[in-house]
Structures are given as C-alpha cells and as structure tokens.
Write an enzyme that holds these catalytic residues in place. Structure first.
Site, PDB file in Angstrom:
ATOM      1  N   TYR A 187       0.780  -1.153  -0.415  1.00 15.47           N
ATOM      2  CA  TYR A 187      -0.038   0.242  -0.517  1.00 15.47           C
ATOM      3  C   TYR A 187       0.906   1.384  -0.059  1.00 15.47           C
ATOM      4  O   TYR A 187       0.140   2.171  -0.185  1.00 15.47           O
ATOM      5  CB  TYR A 187      -0.857  -0.014   1.584  1.00 15.47           C
ATOM      6  CG  TYR A 187      -1.738  -1.334   1.063  1.00 15.47           C
ATOM      7  CD1 TYR A 187      -2.777  -1.814  -0.171  1.00 15.47           C
ATOM      8  CD2 TYR A 187      -2.093  -1.623   2.448  1.00 15.47           C
ATOM      9  CE1 TYR A 187      -3.220  -2.893   0.206  1.00 15.47           C
ATOM     10  CE2 TYR A 187      -2.483  -3.259   2.554  1.00 15.47           C
ATOM     11  CZ  TYR A 187      -3.509  -3.438   1.109  1.00 15.47           C
ATOM     12  OH  TYR A 187      -3.850  -4.590   1.287  1.00 15.47           O
ATOM     13  N   GLU A 229      -9.992 -11.529   6.455  1.00 18.10           N
ATOM     14  CA  GLU A 229      -9.760 -12.097   5.574  1.00 18.10           C
ATOM     15  C   GLU A 229     -10.453 -12.653   4.736  1.00 18.10           C
ATOM     16  O   GLU A 229     -10.381 -12.762   3.020  1.00 18.10           O
ATOM     17  CB  GLU A 229      -9.089 -13.125   5.168  1.00 18.10           C
ATOM     18  CG  GLU A 229      -8.081 -13.976   6.674  1.00 18.10           C
ATOM     19  CD  GLU A 229      -6.742 -13.254   6.233  1.00 18.10           C
ATOM     20  OE1 GLU A 229      -6.526 -13.003   4.907  1.00 18.10           O
ATOM     21  OE2 GLU A 229      -5.728 -13.712   6.967  1.00 18.10           O
TER      22      GLU A 229
HETATM   23 ZN    ZN Z   1      -4.084 -12.427   5.366  1.00 21.34          ZN
HETATM   24 ZN    ZN Z   2      -3.790  -8.935   3.040  1.00 19.82          ZN
END
Ligand code: ZN
Ligand code: ZN
Length: 345
Positions: A125, A185
């Site tokens: 990022y 997730e």
């Molecule tokens: Zn992950």
């Molecule tokens: Zn991640």
C-alpha cells in the site's frame, strides 16, 4: 477461564507431534510428516505457492493515470488504500500473536508464512501510494485508521476482539480472534478490492489492480487456512462449541455485513460502474462463503451465488489461464494445477 501461556521455544521432554493446537504439549521440533492435522501441510503449501513482492508490479502507467481519475475516484482510491493498510498492519501482528500461543508447531509455521505475506501487503500500500501521490496524501491515507469516523466505527469490534485476545489470551478469546481474522480475510477487504477491479475493467490503474489481485488471492488462502485451524481447534475444545458461541459468530457476521455496507456506501458513492445494491449482495455472498468455511450455515439465502457477475473474471475464477488477466508481466509462481481451486474459497 484459563489463561493460555506463551509457549516455550523448545521443550525436549514433550513429543514432536503436538497434543493440541492450544494448551497442548509439543517439543517444538516440527516434522511435517508427523503432524497432528496432516491436511495443514497442504494449507501451508498453497500459501507458499503465492509468493510475490510489491516491487515486481510495474506502476508506470498508474503513475501517469492517477491525475486523470475523477475526483471521486481519487478520493475513494486513497480512502480504500487507507482502509486496507489499517486492516493489513494488524493482520501481521495477530498472526504472530496467535503463533505465540499455539502449541502446534505446524500451526506456528502456517501463521509465520501468513504474517510474512501480510507484512508485504502492508508494504504494497505504501508502494502504490508513493507511486501515485505526494507525501502529504500518503500520510493522510495512513492516518485514516485513527482519524476517519466512519472507518473507526467500522473497525470498532475488530479492535475490541483483537485487543481482548492480546490482553487476555484464552481458548475463547483466541477462537473469537480467529473468527475476526476470517472476517477480515474473507469479507472486509472485498468492497475495496471490487473498487480496484472496477477501475481495471475500465482500463484504469491496472498496475494497482494487479497488485490487489495478488493480495486477494493471498487473503482467500489465508481465510481457508484460518477457518480450518479454527474448526480443528474448536473440535479439540468441544465445551466451547455451544449454541451461545454459534449465535455470537452469526451476530458478528450480521454486524460486519451491516458495517461493510455502510462503509461501501460511504466510500463508493458516485463511482462509475459500481452498483451499490449489487455490492451489498456481493458482501452478503462473501459472508455466506465464510460462514460455510467455518462450518456454519448461510444467513443470506438469496445470495448463495455471486450477484456481481463481472467480478468473477478477477477473483472467483483464478486459475492458470487467467493469471495474465491484467496483461502485466506475470507471476510464474503458481505452476501446478492442483494448487488452484479458488472457486471453493
Ligand atoms: Zn491475509
Ligand atoms: Zn493481507
């Protein structure tokens, strides 16, 4: 409730094969051919097969393109990167914290590889932002997790559940932390991912979207691994497998879907090509998928199929033929066909 103790590094008096995932005994010597849950070997292999680094993604086109995005797109771009960074930093830490308390060295090893990937996500990022914007804007995106009211509200329960485990590690708090890891997730990242895929299908910011697709694949495998470890740990501790706990999980999923919908409406309003209604359906579809992985029932029967059809080309059907979808120099890492099967995730 009994507090879990931090596991010693080596304890030669104990057997190599762990007697339990939490609160068991093990020497600390890991022999993959002699582990308590043999299918954990495959979980680790699938995660390892996804190795990549941010710097291999070519950002030249994105650098040129960013300033030509609409104002709404630029703002959403920075906010979503801010959100993803806010979630992926702690994901590194929670994986390591759970690893500190598991007595099964195969689980420690899986968590080590997850933690490593999360740390690369977090780095990616910063890599993307430094390619497309100035330092002030970069800093601002990383401040969002502690300044943006909507984002903070959205992350409230994650903060509570993760910190509760950190301060008071017990079987119950680690099971709850794993439920939230599964939510991260498998659900919380996905409206953000969809934003970048939507740009890519309009030939915008393809470098960033390629990177996002790599992160997405990792998250799908992490979600699978964590939910499998969760189920195994719950089976070893049947006294926690109660109606009350099941209800707690359903409640977290309902709440998370609500928060995700609020967030997506906040951050994606005015973005061309993204239908907010459709996004809500996609979020519910993801929630159903993750509930199934945890061994529970779907709670949104009208969204058993993915209502956001176009996104399948980007995430749902990853296989060898689609690895070059974005026509970037692509990844050569996943080679054997049996490592795929993303449809199941
Ligand atoms: Zn992950
Ligand atoms: Zn991640």
């Amino acid at each position: 409730m009994e507090t879990l103790t931090r596991v010693k590094v080596l304890n030669p008096a104990n057997p190599n094969k762990a007697t339990a995932i939490f609160g068991g005994e093990a020497s600390g010597i890991l022999n993959w051919n002699d582990i308590a849950h043999p299918h954990f070997y495959t979980l680790r292999q699938r995660i390892r097969a996804l190795f990549w680094t941010a710097n291999e993604v070519d950002m030249t086109q994105d650098v040129k393109q960013f300033s030509s995005l609409t104002k709404e797109e630029q703002s959403a771009f920075l906010k979503i990167i801010g959100l993803l960074a806010t979630l992926d930093g702690p994901q590194t830490v929670i994986a390591m914290k759970i690893a500190d308390f598991t007595t099964d060295p195969s689980v420690k090893s899986i968590l080590a590889t997850i933690a490593d990937q999360e740390s690369e996500h977090n780095h990616s990022y910063a890599y993307v932002l430094s390619s497309v914007t100035n330092l002030d804007k970069q800093m601002e995106a990383f401040e969002m997790g502690r300044t943006d009211e909507v984002l903070m509200k959205r992350n409230e329960r994650i903060v509570d559940v993760y910190n509760e485990f950190a301060e008071n590690p017990t079987i119950e708090t680690v099971l709850k932390a794993m439920v939230y890891t599964t939510l991260l997730e498998g659900l919380f990242f996905y409206s953000g991912f969809a934003f970048f895929y939507n740009l890519a299908r309009h030939q915008k910011m393809v470098g960033t979207s390629t990177m996002i697709s790599y992160i997405n694949r990792d998250e799908l495998q992490h979600g699978k691994a964590i939910s499998d470890i969760f189920r195994a740990a719950l089976a070893e501790n049947p006294e926690y497998n109660t109606d009350e706990f099941t209800e707690w999980i359903y409640d977290q999923f309902r709440h998370s879907v609500e928060q995700e919908v609020i967030w997506s409406r906040y951050v994606l309003a005015g973005i061309d090509g993204l239908e907010l209604e459709e996004m809500e359906g996609y979020i519910k579809y993801r929630a159903n998928k993750m509930l199934r992985m945890l061994g529970l029932s779907e709670i949104y029967p009208e969204f058993t199929d993915n209502p956001m059809k176009w996104i399948r080309a980007y995430v749902d059907n990853f296989d060898d033929t689609k690895t070059d979808f974005f026509e970037q120099t692509s990844r050569q890492y996943v080679k054997t066909s049996d490592l795929n099967g993303f449809d199941d995730l």
